[in-house]
Design an enzyme around this catalytic site. Structure first.
Site, PDB file in Angstrom:
ATOM      1  N   ASP A 102       2.315  29.417  21.592  1.00  0.00           N
ATOM      2  CA  ASP A 102       2.077  28.229  20.935  1.00  0.00           C
ATOM      3  C   ASP A 102       0.730  27.907  20.731  1.00  0.00           C
ATOM      4  O   ASP A 102      -0.156  27.707  19.830  1.00  0.00           O
ATOM      5  CB  ASP A 102       3.097  27.226  21.400  1.00  0.00           C
ATOM      6  N   SER A 103      -0.073  27.394  21.900  1.00  0.00           N
ATOM      7  CA  SER A 103      -1.332  26.834  21.814  1.00  0.00           C
ATOM      8  C   SER A 103      -2.402  27.744  21.499  1.00  0.00           C
ATOM      9  O   SER A 103      -3.371  27.714  21.028  1.00  0.00           O
ATOM     10  CB  SER A 103      -1.689  26.113  22.977  1.00  0.00           C
ATOM     11  N   THR A 106      -3.257  30.771  26.669  1.00  0.00           N
ATOM     12  CA  THR A 106      -3.121  31.745  27.463  1.00  0.00           C
ATOM     13  C   THR A 106      -3.029  33.104  26.916  1.00  0.00           C
ATOM     14  O   THR A 106      -3.781  33.889  27.554  1.00  0.00           O
ATOM     15  CB  THR A 106      -1.394  31.781  28.203  1.00  0.00           C
ATOM     16  N   ARG A 164      16.060  30.231  32.560  1.00  0.00           N
ATOM     17  CA  ARG A 164      15.536  31.658  31.851  1.00  0.00           C
ATOM     18  C   ARG A 164      16.719  32.508  31.618  1.00  0.00           C
ATOM     19  O   ARG A 164      16.548  33.339  30.934  1.00  0.00           O
ATOM     20  CB  ARG A 164      14.686  32.165  33.058  1.00  0.00           C
TER      21      ARG A 164
END
Length: 174
Positions: A102-103, A106, A164
């Protein structure tokens, strides 16, 4: 959250079918070569397991743990290496596998980290791509699904320490 209704964004069947296609494409793209799959824990372990079962070329697998979210929905902006790559990857074609980008913080950090270890080539492979959230200009080399800017869980993605194990990707309806 559990008392809210789940909105399934990507079904178990859709996930299986798309992973099969991506695995076949990776096998074709790396035909005649070996690859090193670097799975970013914890989120990508389910995706990685299903993906490698759909790759037909010689494949080594390693795991790296990073942290930038804690238990929240927003990145802290700082990536911390919790457990580093356990193998010598010098000269390998490395495919960094993660559950979501997303950003981009990472994935960018890990790809640069791998490049410093003299990998032959470094590419990325993600289950989900959320380009609306990008803070760093990075585009996954392989991607199963592009999704809008919504918080999602299931199929390896967690909320807190849970969900998860859900075999599909969902969010909660308001």
């Amino acid at each position: 959250m559990e008392n809210k209704k789940r909105n399934i964004l990507i079904s178990e069947k859709q996930i299986r079918e798309r992973i099969s296609q991506v695995g076949a494409q990776i096998s074709k793209d790396y035909e005649g070569e070996e690859i090193y799959i670097l799975s970013l824990l914890r989120g990508s372990f389910i995706y990685t397991a299903d993906l490698v079962r759909n790759i037909t070329i010689p494949t080594r697998i390693g795991f790296m743990t990073t942290s930038s979210y804690g238990n929240g929905e927003e990145t802290t902006g700082t990536v911390k290496v919790v457990n580093d790559i356990p193998d010598d990857i010098k000269g390998y074609n490395v495919l960094v596998v993660d559950d979501i980008v997303d950003s981009g913080i990472t994935m960018n950090f890990v790809m640069n980290h791998v490049k410093k270890l003299d990998a032959k080539q470094v590419k990325s492979c993600v289950l989900l791509n959320k380009p609306e959230r990008r803070k760093i200009n990075i585009k996954p080399d392989y991607c199963c699904f592009e999704i809008p800017d919504v918080f999602v869980v299931g199929y390896g993605l967690n909320y807190g320490d849970f969900y998860r194990n859900i075999p599909y990707v969902f969010n909660w309806e308001n």
